[in-house]
Design an enzyme around this catalytic site. Structure first.
Site, short mmCIF file in Angstrom:
data_model
loop_
_atom_site.label_atom_id
_atom_site.label_comp_id
_atom_site.label_asym_id
_atom_site.label_seq_id
_atom_site.Cartn_x
_atom_site.Cartn_y
_atom_site.Cartn_z
N PRO A 1 -10.73 0.89 -3.93
CA PRO A 1 -9.85 0.73 -2.27
C PRO A 1 -10.12 -0.38 -1.46
O PRO A 1 -9.06 -0.86 -0.98
CB PRO A 1 -10.61 1.99 -1.68
CG PRO A 1 -10.90 2.82 -2.82
CD PRO A 1 -11.49 1.87 -4.02
N THR B 1 -6.54 -4.65 -4.12
CA THR B 1 -6.16 -5.60 -3.26
C THR B 1 -7.29 -5.66 -2.01
O THR B 1 -7.41 -4.59 -1.42
CB THR B 1 -4.84 -5.04 -2.45
OG1 THR B 1 -3.86 -5.00 -3.29
CG2 THR B 1 -4.19 -6.05 -1.09
N LYS C 1 -2.55 -1.56 5.77
CA LYS C 1 -3.92 -2.25 5.08
C LYS C 1 -3.83 -3.80 4.53
O LYS C 1 -4.56 -4.68 5.04
CB LYS C 1 -4.51 -1.23 3.88
CG LYS C 1 -5.59 -2.22 3.00
CD LYS C 1 -5.76 -1.67 1.66
CE LYS C 1 -6.68 -2.58 0.99
NZ LYS C 1 -6.96 -2.05 -0.43
N LYS D 1 -0.83 -12.25 -2.85
CA LYS D 1 -0.86 -10.76 -2.65
C LYS D 1 -0.40 -10.44 -1.26
O LYS D 1 0.70 -9.79 -0.82
CB LYS D 1 -1.74 -9.92 -3.14
CG LYS D 1 -1.65 -8.43 -2.57
CD LYS D 1 -0.77 -7.47 -3.51
CE LYS D 1 -0.75 -6.17 -2.88
NZ LYS D 1 0.14 -5.57 -3.48
P1 NAD Z 1 -6.96 5.48 -4.97
O1 NAD Z 1 -7.53 5.97 -3.89
O2 NAD Z 1 -5.94 6.56 -5.66
O3 NAD Z 1 -7.83 5.02 -5.99
C1 NAD Z 1 -8.87 4.47 -5.96
C2 NAD Z 1 -10.16 5.14 -6.85
O4 NAD Z 1 -11.47 4.36 -6.72
C3 NAD Z 1 -10.42 6.69 -6.62
O5 NAD Z 1 -10.39 7.32 -7.62
C4 NAD Z 1 -11.80 6.54 -6.12
O6 NAD Z 1 -12.58 7.94 -6.46
C5 NAD Z 1 -12.34 5.36 -6.75
N1 NAD Z 1 -13.65 4.73 -6.15
C6 NAD Z 1 -13.88 4.67 -4.92
N2 NAD Z 1 -15.17 4.06 -4.61
C7 NAD Z 1 -15.77 4.06 -5.98
C8 NAD Z 1 -16.88 3.62 -6.53
N3 NAD Z 1 -17.91 3.15 -5.78
N4 NAD Z 1 -17.20 3.66 -7.77
C9 NAD Z 1 -16.17 4.04 -8.64
N5 NAD Z 1 -14.98 4.62 -8.25
C10 NAD Z 1 -14.72 4.36 -7.08
O7 NAD Z 1 -5.96 3.98 -4.51
P2 NAD Z 1 -4.97 3.52 -5.54
O8 NAD Z 1 -3.77 3.82 -4.92
O9 NAD Z 1 -5.18 3.39 -7.05
O10 NAD Z 1 -5.15 1.94 -4.86
C11 NAD Z 1 -6.28 1.12 -5.74
C12 NAD Z 1 -6.13 -0.43 -5.26
O11 NAD Z 1 -4.71 -0.76 -5.44
C13 NAD Z 1 -6.20 -0.59 -3.83
O12 NAD Z 1 -6.94 -1.65 -3.37
C14 NAD Z 1 -4.85 -0.48 -3.13
O13 NAD Z 1 -4.82 -1.40 -2.37
C15 NAD Z 1 -4.21 -1.40 -4.60
N6 NAD Z 1 -2.54 -1.15 -4.65
C16 NAD Z 1 -1.97 0.13 -4.70
C17 NAD Z 1 -0.79 0.20 -4.58
C18 NAD Z 1 -0.08 1.77 -4.65
O14 NAD Z 1 1.14 1.81 -4.69
N7 NAD Z 1 -0.93 2.54 -4.70
C19 NAD Z 1 0.21 -0.87 -5.01
C20 NAD Z 1 -0.61 -1.93 -5.13
C21 NAD Z 1 -1.89 -2.38 -5.15
#
Ligand code: NAD
Length: 289
Positions: A65, A93, A243, A168
């Site tokens: 995250p 990100t 964010k 990004k």
């Molecule tokens: P999400 O919340 O669905 O997934 C994050 C995962 O990380 C969760 O499953 C959570 O349990 C896990 N997590 C958190 N802390 C942890 C730790 N200490 N150890 C192990 N696992 C841990 O978020 P997402 O949508 O998959 O986004 C992830 C990243 O991708 C973010 O940085 C976001 O900004 C980026 N991103 C997301 C999108 C989108 O459309 N969702 C697009 C581009 C970039």
């Protein structure tokens, strides 16, 4: 390759599944039991700790995250625990400063690391059509490219450490500002009595054209299929756009760059999120205009 994957949420889940499809042996860890179980169903080996997952890994990929979590994961459980020969790739990100700080700690311990954030949402993560922007040395990029290619359609070397994150947030600052501009133009066009499809036909072939208009039109029934056609569900959540805009403003403040449009977009998205719309697709901001 033996690849450890940390963070199998909305994005990481699909990405890890694509690494499995490409023939890699993927070792998964997530704090969420549900995310981890899904990774298991997708062919990943599941582990109860990061230290366990990174044992003997050739590469460690993370999709987490934020910067604080990325720092704590790498500093506590990856650096010094994965083999020193493992390539470290953070695809989250996060702020440029955290990306540089983790990469520098990794380098001090003898690891090569890249920041490799993505463009493209959950659908692209599932389909393996993400675009990766990679920051790191030329040697690290050469090693990262085949791993990232299994999860994306484009892998671009943006420059040295942190350059992937810089690209990004600059890209998403354009996206936030052009989406608001596109929304307000449609709202004005309607008030001026224009048919919205006709305005789209004109502007999408004129100088008002942008990705926000032609690939992600915020008006239902106009342009290609987009979250607007699905009551603004799915797609790219307002909270995630906010964010990224906050990361852009923080980076701008650090280097003394003026970002008046990015600043206004951040204010508008912050207000929209505060109104309870953080989970709605970011193009839903048209409803406020
Ligand atoms: P999400 O919340 O669905 O997934 C994050 C995962 O990380 C969760 O499953 C959570 O349990 C896990 N997590 C958190 N802390 C942890 C730790 N200490 N150890 C192990 N696992 C841990 O978020 P997402 O949508 O998959 O986004 C992830 C990243 O991708 C973010 O940085 C976001 O900004 C980026 N991103 C997301 C999108 C989108 O459309 N969702 C697009 C581009 C970039």
């Amino acid at each position: 390759m033996k690849i450890a994957f940390i963070g199998l949420g909305n994005m990481g889940g699909g990405m890890a599944a694509n690494l499995v499809r490409a023939g890699h042996e993927v070792h998964a860890f997530d704090l969420s039991a549900e995310a981890l179980a899904r990774a298991g169903e997708n062919g990943c080996a599941t582990h109860t700790s990061i230290r366990d997952a990174v044992q003997g890994a050739d590469a460690v990929v993370s999709m987490l995250p934020n910067g604080a979590i990325v720092k704590s994961v790498f500093e506590a459980d990856v650096i010094g625990h994965a083999p020193q020969t493992a390539l470290l790739l953070d695809c989250s990100t996060i702020d440029v400063e955290s990306a540089r700080s983790v990469a520098s700690d990794a380098a001090a311990a003898g690891y090569a690391m890249v920041d490799a954030p993505v463009s493209g949402g959950i659908a692209a993560a599932n389909a393996g059509t993400l675009t990766f922007m990679v920051g790191g040395s030329a040697e690290a990029f050469v090693r990262a490219e085949p791993v990232l290619s299994a999860m994306g359609k484009a892998v671009i070397h943006a420059g040295d450490t942190g350059a992937g994150q810089a690209a990004k947030i600059c890209n998403n600052m354009i996206l936030g500002a052009t989406m608001v501009a596109t929304c307000e133009a449609f709202a004005l066009a309607e008030k001026l009595g224009l048919d919205l499809q006709t305005f789209y036909d004109i502007s999408s072939q004129a100088s008002g054209q942008s990705w926000s208009m032609t690939s992600y039109c915020p008006v239902p029934g106009v342009g290609p299929a987009s979250p607007a056609d699905n009551d603004y569900q799915g797609g790219f959540a307002t909270a995630l756009m906010l964010k990224d805009l906050k990361l852009a403003l923080a980076a701008a403040a650090q280097v003394g760059a003026q970002v008046p449009m990015g600043t206004r977009a951040e204010e508008l998205y912050a207000a929209f999120a505060a109104a309870g719309q953080g989970g709605a697709d970011f193009s839903a901001i048209i409803k406020t205009l």
